[in-house]
Write a protein that holds these residues in place. Structure first.
Motif, PDB file in Angstrom:
ATOM      1  N   LYS A 196       0.597  -1.235   0.269  1.00 32.62           N
ATOM      2  CA  LYS A 196       0.469   0.189  -0.146  1.00 32.62           C
ATOM      3  C   LYS A 196       0.980   1.547  -0.129  1.00 32.62           C
ATOM      4  CE  LYS A 196      -3.894  -2.023   1.674  1.00 32.62           C
ATOM      5  NZ  LYS A 196      -5.434  -2.511   3.303  1.00 32.62           N
ATOM      6  N   ALA A 197       1.801   1.233   0.861  1.00 30.65           N
ATOM      7  CA  ALA A 197       2.447   2.370   0.701  1.00 30.65           C
ATOM      8  C   ALA A 197       3.263   2.654  -0.670  1.00 30.65           C
ATOM      9  CB  ALA A 197       3.807   2.311   1.941  1.00 30.65           C
ATOM     10  N   VAL A 198       4.074   1.754  -1.296  1.00 30.75           N
ATOM     11  CA  VAL A 198       4.305   1.546  -2.725  1.00 30.75           C
ATOM     12  C   VAL A 198       3.633   1.881  -3.391  1.00 30.75           C
ATOM     13  CG1 VAL A 198       5.787  -0.002  -4.194  1.00 30.75           C
ATOM     14  CG2 VAL A 198       5.718  -0.506  -2.386  1.00 30.75           C
ATOM     15  N   ILE A 199       2.192   1.685  -3.557  1.00 33.86           N
ATOM     16  CA  ILE A 199       1.192   2.550  -4.471  1.00 33.86           C
ATOM     17  C   ILE A 199       1.016   3.663  -3.919  1.00 33.86           C
ATOM     18  CG2 ILE A 199      -0.897   2.298  -4.869  1.00 33.86           C
ATOM     19  CD1 ILE A 199      -1.129  -0.902  -4.334  1.00 33.86           C
ATOM     20  N   LEU A 200       0.549   4.200  -2.796  1.00 32.36           N
ATOM     21  CA  LEU A 200       1.023   5.569  -2.642  1.00 32.36           C
ATOM     22  C   LEU A 200       1.990   6.318  -3.430  1.00 32.36           C
ATOM     23  CD1 LEU A 200      -0.389   5.639   0.880  1.00 32.36           C
ATOM     24  CD2 LEU A 200      -1.282   6.619  -0.940  1.00 32.36           C
ATOM     25  N   TRP A 201       2.828   5.902  -3.513  1.00 31.58           N
ATOM     26  CA  TRP A 201       4.544   6.537  -3.664  1.00 31.58           C
ATOM     27  C   TRP A 201       4.470   6.533  -5.121  1.00 31.58           C
ATOM     28  CZ3 TRP A 201       6.916   9.282  -0.973  1.00 31.58           C
ATOM     29  CH2 TRP A 201       8.302  10.449  -1.114  1.00 31.58           C
ATOM     30  N   ARG A 205      -7.263  13.466  -1.452  1.00 31.02           N
ATOM     31  CA  ARG A 205      -6.939  14.467  -0.737  1.00 31.02           C
ATOM     32  C   ARG A 205      -6.406  13.693   0.548  1.00 31.02           C
ATOM     33  NH1 ARG A 205     -10.070  19.069   0.663  1.00 31.02           N
ATOM     34  NH2 ARG A 205     -11.112  18.950  -2.312  1.00 31.02           N
ATOM     35  N   LEU A 206      -7.014  13.180   1.147  1.00 28.29           N
ATOM     36  CA  LEU A 206      -6.719  11.665   2.363  1.00 28.29           C
ATOM     37  C   LEU A 206      -5.608  11.148   1.442  1.00 28.29           C
ATOM     38  CD1 LEU A 206      -6.880  11.616   4.949  1.00 28.29           C
ATOM     39  CD2 LEU A 206      -8.382   8.921   4.584  1.00 28.29           C
ATOM     40  N   GLY A 207      -5.008  10.881   0.860  1.00 32.84           N
ATOM     41  CA  GLY A 207      -4.349   9.867   0.277  1.00 32.84           C
ATOM     42  C   GLY A 207      -3.279  10.549   0.110  1.00 32.84           C
ATOM     43  N   ALA A 208      -2.984  11.765  -0.419  1.00 33.35           N
ATOM     44  CA  ALA A 208      -1.842  12.662  -0.468  1.00 33.35           C
ATOM     45  C   ALA A 208      -1.625  12.668   0.438  1.00 33.35           C
ATOM     46  CB  ALA A 208      -2.534  13.922  -1.981  1.00 33.35           C
ATOM     47  N   SER A 209      -2.409  13.352   2.003  1.00 37.69           N
ATOM     48  CA  SER A 209      -2.048  14.002   3.030  1.00 37.69           C
ATOM     49  C   SER A 209      -1.174  12.616   3.206  1.00 37.69           C
ATOM     50  CB  SER A 209      -2.957  14.251   3.894  1.00 37.69           C
ATOM     51  OG  SER A 209      -3.751  13.602   4.011  1.00 37.69           O
ATOM     52  N   LEU A 210      -0.924  11.500   3.769  1.00 31.71           N
ATOM     53  CA  LEU A 210      -0.523  10.528   4.381  1.00 31.71           C
ATOM     54  C   LEU A 210       0.563   9.979   3.348  1.00 31.71           C
ATOM     55  CD1 LEU A 210      -0.284   7.839   5.875  1.00 31.71           C
ATOM     56  CD2 LEU A 210      -1.906   6.494   4.510  1.00 31.71           C
ATOM     57  N   ASN A 211       0.693  10.659   2.105  1.00 34.97           N
ATOM     58  CA  ASN A 211       1.787  10.003   1.077  1.00 34.97           C
ATOM     59  C   ASN A 211       2.851  11.443   1.824  1.00 34.97           C
ATOM     60  OD1 ASN A 211       3.146   8.216  -0.784  1.00 34.97           O
ATOM     61  ND2 ASN A 211       2.594   9.945  -2.219  1.00 34.97           N
ATOM     62  N   ASP A 212       2.294  12.476   2.257  1.00 36.82           N
ATOM     63  CA  ASP A 212       3.083  13.529   2.065  1.00 36.82           C
ATOM     64  C   ASP A 212       3.261  12.926   3.998  1.00 36.82           C
ATOM     65  OD1 ASP A 212       2.664  14.936   0.776  1.00 36.82           O
ATOM     66  OD2 ASP A 212       0.996  16.906   1.305  1.00 36.82           O
ATOM     67  N   ALA A 213       2.664  12.178   5.029  1.00 40.92           N
ATOM     68  CA  ALA A 213       3.175  12.076   6.237  1.00 40.92           C
ATOM     69  C   ALA A 213       4.924  10.447   5.937  1.00 40.92           C
ATOM     70  CB  ALA A 213       2.083  11.706   6.764  1.00 40.92           C
ATOM     71  N   LEU A 214       4.253   9.846   5.195  1.00 37.20           N
ATOM     72  CA  LEU A 214       5.304   8.685   5.113  1.00 37.20           C
ATOM     73  C   LEU A 214       6.692   9.168   3.936  1.00 37.20           C
ATOM     74  CD1 LEU A 214       2.351   6.352   2.947  1.00 37.20           C
ATOM     75  CD2 LEU A 214       3.554   6.145   6.189  1.00 37.20           C
ATOM     76  N   THR A 215       6.491  10.303   3.943  1.00 38.58           N
ATOM     77  CA  THR A 215       7.570  10.930   3.219  1.00 38.58           C
ATOM     78  C   THR A 215       8.730  10.464   3.958  1.00 38.58           C
ATOM     79  OG1 THR A 215       6.386  12.111   1.271  1.00 38.58           O
ATOM     80  CG2 THR A 215       9.079  12.934   1.987  1.00 38.58           C
ATOM     81  N   PRO A 216       8.633  12.071   5.208  1.00 35.68           N
ATOM     82  CA  PRO A 216      10.293  10.896   6.402  1.00 35.68           C
ATOM     83  C   PRO A 216      10.327   9.638   6.894  1.00 35.68           C
ATOM     84  CG  PRO A 216       8.183  12.853   7.722  1.00 35.68           C
ATOM     85  CD  PRO A 216       8.114  12.705   6.128  1.00 35.68           C
ATOM     86  N   LEU A 217       9.715   9.231   6.395  1.00 31.60           N
ATOM     87  CA  LEU A 217       9.468   7.951   7.033  1.00 31.60           C
ATOM     88  C   LEU A 217      10.061   6.612   6.049  1.00 31.60           C
ATOM     89  CD1 LEU A 217       9.013   5.767   9.005  1.00 31.60           C
ATOM     90  CD2 LEU A 217       7.280   4.554   7.534  1.00 31.60           C
ATOM     91  N   CYS A 218      10.508   7.322   5.221  1.00 30.67           N
ATOM     92  CA  CYS A 218      10.707   7.523   3.594  1.00 30.67           C
ATOM     93  C   CYS A 218      12.527   7.644   4.043  1.00 30.67           C
ATOM     94  CB  CYS A 218      10.803   7.561   2.178  1.00 30.67           C
ATOM     95  SG  CYS A 218      11.139   7.149   0.593  1.00 30.67           S
ATOM     96  N   GLU A 219      12.260   8.895   3.893  1.00 29.44           N
ATOM     97  CA  GLU A 219      13.958   9.342   3.940  1.00 29.44           C
ATOM     98  C   GLU A 219      14.841   8.317   5.483  1.00 29.44           C
ATOM     99  OE1 GLU A 219      15.973  11.396   1.984  1.00 29.44           O
ATOM    100  OE2 GLU A 219      13.997  11.444   0.410  1.00 29.44           O
ATOM    101  N   TRP A 220      14.098   8.129   6.215  1.00 28.26           N
ATOM    102  CA  TRP A 220      14.185   7.659   7.150  1.00 28.26           C
ATOM    103  C   TRP A 220      14.869   6.330   6.825  1.00 28.26           C
ATOM    104  CZ3 TRP A 220      14.267   2.687   9.700  1.00 28.26           C
ATOM    105  CH2 TRP A 220      14.749   2.746  10.902  1.00 28.26           C
TER     106      TRP A 220
END
Length: 118
Positions: A27-32, A87-102
């Motif tokens: 799911k996170a991959v699909i969001l990305w 909009r909800l999916g995009a905001s979740l994707n934004d929240a996952l960006t720092p996790l991806c960087e980590w």
């Protein structure tokens, strides 16, 4: 608050539901992959080559039901279906960006990181 008090806290206010929505491998991959705009099903499948068609369909249906993904069907020949983030999916994707960087900074060479590479 000490460590024991934190561990006893129920995680139903934020973290638990988030993992409930994006749980699993794909799911996170699909969001990305949907972050740049609408993508046809076939193109999405090509962008994530290790996912089976059945699993991609299942994950997209669940994400649509959770309000993360919008499915638009075009009645034409051949049939066309586009997927995009809500909009909800995009905001979740934004929240996952720092996790991806980590993950990029801390998991290089980790066995789990090696398993997920294409």
């Amino acid at each position: 608050m000490d460590d024991m008090a934190i561990r006893k806290q129920p995680y139903n206010d934020g973290l638990g539901p988030v993992f409930g929505i994006i749980g699993g491998k794909w799911k996170a991959v699909i969001l990305w992959e949907l972050s740049d705009g609408a993508v046809r099903f076939g193109a999405l499948k090509r962008r994530i080559p290790r996912i089976s068609e059945k699993m991609l369909i299942q994950q997209l249906r669940e994400m649509e039901a959770d309000g993360l993904v919008h499915r638009e069907m075009f009645h034409q020949v051949p049939p066309r279906v586009d997927y995009s983030l809500t909009r909800l999916g995009a905001s979740l994707n934004d929240a996952l960006t720092p996790l991806c960087e980590w993950g990029k900074q801390n998991l290089q060479g980790h066995p789990v990181a090696d398993e997920t590479r294409d």
